[in-house]
Design a protein around this motif. Sequence first.
Motif, PDB file in Angstrom:
ATOM      1  N   THR A   1       0.825  -1.186   0.000  1.00  0.00           N
ATOM      2  CA  THR A   1       0.000   0.000   0.000  1.00  0.00           C
ATOM      3  C   THR A   1       0.867   1.248   0.000  1.00  0.00           C
ATOM      4  OG1 THR A   1      -1.546   1.324   1.342  1.00  0.00           O
ATOM      5  CG2 THR A   1      -0.202  -0.275   2.499  1.00  0.00           C
ATOM      6  N   GLY A   2       0.416   2.244  -0.734  1.00  0.00           N
ATOM      7  CA  GLY A   2       1.148   3.503  -0.808  1.00  0.00           C
ATOM      8  C   GLY A   2       0.657   4.539   0.173  1.00  0.00           C
ATOM      9  N   GLY A   3      -0.182   4.139   1.131  1.00  0.00           N
ATOM     10  CA  GLY A   3      -0.686   5.088   2.110  1.00  0.00           C
ATOM     11  C   GLY A   3      -1.819   5.942   1.561  1.00  0.00           C
ATOM     12  N   PHE A   4      -2.309   6.832   2.385  1.00  0.00           N
ATOM     13  CA  PHE A   4      -3.518   7.579   2.048  1.00  0.00           C
ATOM     14  C   PHE A   4      -3.406   9.070   2.359  1.00  0.00           C
ATOM     15  CE2 PHE A   4      -4.251   3.277   3.532  1.00  0.00           C
ATOM     16  CZ  PHE A   4      -4.737   2.703   2.369  1.00  0.00           C
ATOM     17  N   ASP A   5      -2.173   9.555   2.530  1.00  0.00           N
ATOM     18  CA  ASP A   5      -1.988  10.971   2.824  1.00  0.00           C
ATOM     19  C   ASP A   5      -2.439  11.862   1.675  1.00  0.00           C
ATOM     20  OD1 ASP A   5      -0.908  10.183   5.197  1.00  0.00           O
ATOM     21  OD2 ASP A   5       1.179  10.410   4.579  1.00  0.00           O
ATOM     22  N   ASP A   6      -2.518  11.279   0.482  1.00  0.00           N
ATOM     23  CA  ASP A   6      -2.926  12.061  -0.690  1.00  0.00           C
ATOM     24  C   ASP A   6      -4.441  12.101  -0.851  1.00  0.00           C
ATOM     25  OD1 ASP A   6      -2.847   9.302  -1.162  1.00  0.00           O
ATOM     26  OD2 ASP A   6      -2.679   9.575  -3.334  1.00  0.00           O
ATOM     27  N   LEU A   7      -5.165  11.416   0.019  1.00  0.00           N
ATOM     28  CA  LEU A   7      -6.632  11.381  -0.057  1.00  0.00           C
ATOM     29  C   LEU A   7      -7.232  12.159   1.106  1.00  0.00           C
ATOM     30  CD1 LEU A   7      -7.143   7.610  -0.957  1.00  0.00           C
ATOM     31  CD2 LEU A   7      -7.305   9.567  -2.505  1.00  0.00           C
ATOM     32  N   PRO A   8      -8.342  12.865   0.879  1.00  0.00           N
ATOM     33  CA  PRO A   8      -8.935  13.673   1.953  1.00  0.00           C
ATOM     34  C   PRO A   8      -9.518  12.815   3.060  1.00  0.00           C
ATOM     35  CG  PRO A   8     -10.368  13.650   0.015  1.00  0.00           C
ATOM     36  CD  PRO A   8      -9.085  12.995  -0.397  1.00  0.00           C
ATOM     37  N   GLU A   9      -9.524  13.382   4.266  1.00  0.00           N
ATOM     38  CA  GLU A   9     -10.162  12.727   5.403  1.00  0.00           C
ATOM     39  C   GLU A   9     -11.669  12.612   5.136  1.00  0.00           C
ATOM     40  OE1 GLU A   9      -8.819  11.609   8.230  1.00  0.00           O
ATOM     41  OE2 GLU A   9      -6.763  12.387   8.117  1.00  0.00           O
ATOM     42  N   PRO A  10     -12.335  11.628   5.778  1.00  0.00           N
ATOM     43  CA  PRO A  10     -13.776  11.476   5.538  1.00  0.00           C
ATOM     44  C   PRO A  10     -14.564  12.679   6.027  1.00  0.00           C
ATOM     45  CG  PRO A  10     -13.059  10.094   7.357  1.00  0.00           C
ATOM     46  CD  PRO A  10     -11.821  10.637   6.732  1.00  0.00           C
ATOM     47  N   GLN A  11     -15.558  13.037   5.259  1.00  0.00           N
ATOM     48  CA  GLN A  11     -16.447  14.136   5.609  1.00  0.00           C
ATOM     49  C   GLN A  11     -17.824  13.576   5.980  1.00  0.00           C
ATOM     50  OE1 GLN A  11     -15.189  17.333   5.679  1.00  0.00           O
ATOM     51  NE2 GLN A  11     -13.239  16.328   5.148  1.00  0.00           N
ATOM     52  N   GLN A  12     -18.565  14.347   6.767  1.00  0.00           N
ATOM     53  CA  GLN A  12     -19.938  13.952   7.075  1.00  0.00           C
ATOM     54  C   GLN A  12     -20.742  13.947   5.782  1.00  0.00           C
ATOM     55  OE1 GLN A  12     -21.519  13.384  10.393  1.00  0.00           O
ATOM     56  NE2 GLN A  12     -22.949  12.464   8.957  1.00  0.00           N
TER      57      GLN A  12
ATOM     58  N   ARG B   1      -6.139   4.006   7.816  1.00  0.00           N
ATOM     59  CA  ARG B   1      -5.048   4.989   7.810  1.00  0.00           C
ATOM     60  C   ARG B   1      -3.957   4.638   8.809  1.00  0.00           C
ATOM     61  NH1 ARG B   1      -6.020   9.933   5.122  1.00  0.00           N
ATOM     62  NH2 ARG B   1      -8.044   9.944   4.071  1.00  0.00           N
ATOM     63  N   LYS B   2      -4.299   3.875   9.831  1.00  0.00           N
ATOM     64  CA  LYS B   2      -3.297   3.441  10.800  1.00  0.00           C
ATOM     65  C   LYS B   2      -2.630   2.135  10.372  1.00  0.00           C
ATOM     66  CE  LYS B   2      -2.685   2.200  15.673  1.00  0.00           C
ATOM     67  NZ  LYS B   2      -3.347   2.048  17.001  1.00  0.00           N
ATOM     68  N   ARG B   3      -3.420   1.114  10.064  1.00  0.00           N
ATOM     69  CA  ARG B   3      -2.860  -0.216   9.768  1.00  0.00           C
ATOM     70  C   ARG B   3      -2.098  -0.264   8.461  1.00  0.00           C
ATOM     71  NH1 ARG B   3      -5.781  -5.301   9.175  1.00  0.00           N
ATOM     72  NH2 ARG B   3      -7.672  -4.159   8.596  1.00  0.00           N
ATOM     73  N   PHE B   4      -2.527   0.537   7.482  1.00  0.00           N
ATOM     74  CA  PHE B   4      -1.949   0.435   6.149  1.00  0.00           C
ATOM     75  C   PHE B   4      -1.212   1.711   5.749  1.00  0.00           C
ATOM     76  CE2 PHE B   4      -5.629  -2.362   6.389  1.00  0.00           C
ATOM     77  CZ  PHE B   4      -5.068  -3.566   6.001  1.00  0.00           C
ATOM     78  N   ALA B   5      -0.664   2.405   6.723  1.00  0.00           N
ATOM     79  CA  ALA B   5       0.087   3.629   6.452  1.00  0.00           C
ATOM     80  C   ALA B   5       1.341   3.312   5.640  1.00  0.00           C
ATOM     81  CB  ALA B   5       0.470   4.304   7.763  1.00  0.00           C
ATOM     82  N   LEU B   6       1.751   4.246   4.815  1.00  0.00           N
ATOM     83  CA  LEU B   6       2.961   4.091   4.007  1.00  0.00           C
ATOM     84  C   LEU B   6       4.177   3.843   4.893  1.00  0.00           C
ATOM     85  CD1 LEU B   6       4.496   4.260   1.303  1.00  0.00           C
ATOM     86  CD2 LEU B   6       4.610   6.740   1.642  1.00  0.00           C
ATOM     87  N   GLU B   7       4.245   4.516   6.042  1.00  0.00           N
ATOM     88  CA  GLU B   7       5.391   4.346   6.931  1.00  0.00           C
ATOM     89  C   GLU B   7       5.530   2.896   7.375  1.00  0.00           C
ATOM     90  OE1 GLU B   7       7.611   6.860   7.690  1.00  0.00           O
ATOM     91  OE2 GLU B   7       6.463   7.876   6.124  1.00  0.00           O
TER      92      GLU B   7
END
Length: 427
Positions: A155-166, A327-333
Motif C-alpha cells: 500500500t502507498g498510504g492515504f496521505d494524498d486522499l482527503p479525510e472522511p467528511q460527514q 489509515r493506521k494499519r496500512f500507512a505508508l510508513e
Amino acid sequence: MEVLHITAHLGGGVGKVLSRLVEASTRRGDGIYHTIACLEAPEKSQFVDQVRAHDGQLLVCPSQVELAEQVAAADIVQLEWWHHPAVAAWLGGELPAMRLVVWSHISGLHVPRLPTAFVTMPARFLFTSPCSWSQVALADLDGDVWLRVDAVFSTGGFDDLPEPQQRPLNGPLRVGYLGTLNFAKLHPRLLDFVAAVKLPNFRLILVGDPTTGVELLNEAQRRGLDSRLAIRGYRTNVAAELAGFDVLAYLLNPLHYGTTENALLEAMSMGVIPIVLNNPAERYLVEHGKTGLVVDSPAEFARVLARLNAQPDLRWRLSRQASQDVRKRFALEHTADCLLRHYQAVMTESKRELDFRPVFGDSPADWFRSCMGEEAYRFRDDGSVNLEGELPHVLFERCKGSVFHYHRQFPGDLRLASWAKILGAWR
C-alpha cells in the motif's frame, strides 16, 4: 543501499506503492536509493512523474544487457511479481548473482498459483497479504524457509486522499464500485446481488474501463437490470469519485487473485463503507460490524443495504472507524519500515546465482502453464485444451497473465498460439 525494482509496469496499485516508496525514502532519509526498471512503456505518467520528482531513477524498457548490468550493480533486486509474461521472460534467462527479494502482488490461493519452489529460492519472499499463508503447498516448508517468508501489505498510504467528511444522511444511498469490471475479478453473480436490492431508485455506480465489462453490461441488458447500473468509465481522480459514494459494493469473485486491494482501502480511508464477501483477502482488510460489513449472499447484501439506509448513525460510525483503521494499519510508513527491516537482513547475506528454469520451464508456454495450478492439466503439450467441466473466468482474461496475454507477448510460441485459438473460439 541501492535497490533495483523490476516491474512489468507502473500502473494501478504497484505504480502507487513504488512511487510512494521512492518519495518516503527521500523524505525519511533512510539511505535507500530506488531504481525502477519498467519492462513495458508506462501508459500513464502519474507515477512516472512521482518517481522522478523525488529523485528516483526510472529505466523504461531496458535492454537485456542494460538490465543485467543494473542487477549486478544493485545491492538488492526486488521483483514485483504477478505472473506477467515480461517478468517471466526475465526469470527464464541467465541471471547475474543477486540478493533477490520477491514481492508477490497475487495471493497464490487460486490461479495464478505460486510454485512452491519459487517461494523457497529468493533471499526473501514477501506476500502482500497474510491470506497467502493458507496455501496447502506451503504447509510442508521447513523451518529455515519460514525465516525468509513474510507478508508485507502493498500500500502507498492515504496521505494524498482527503479525510472522511460527514456525508448527507437524507436522499438515496449512493452505492458504487471502483476497479476492474470483468468477472475474473467481480463476482460472476454480481447481478443477482443487484437484483435483490429493494431500495427505491437503487443504482450501482461502476467506475472502471467499460471495455473490460462488456460481458457484465450485456448480461444486465438481457436481465432488464441495465437501469440499475451506471457506468462512469475509467477515472484518474479517484478521490472525486469516492467522495460521491456512501457505500462501496466490493463483491469479488471467490477465486480472485488479489491481496491488498488498494481500491477498497482507498475507499475506506475516505470513509466509504465497504460491503464485501467472505473471501480470504477481504477478511484481512474488513472487520465485520466495525470497519464494514461482510455478507455471503444476495439476500444478505440487500438486508445490510436496507439497514444502512435506515440507520444514519450506523453509517457514520462505520465510516469513521473504517477510515481510522485503514489509515493506521496500512500507512505508508508501516510498509516502508517492513521492507527496510527485510532489506537490512538481506544485506548481511551474500549475492547468489539463481536459475529459475527448473521452476518455470524453458519456453513461454512452460512459463505460462507453470502458474496454472489446478487448471494446468487443461493445457496439453500437443497444443490441445481440455474443455471439460466448468472453466474459471480467469482463463478468459485478455491480460493478467492469461494465455491470450502470453500469446501476444510471444506470438511465435506454437503451443501458446494453439491454446489461445482454442479458448478464444470456445468462449
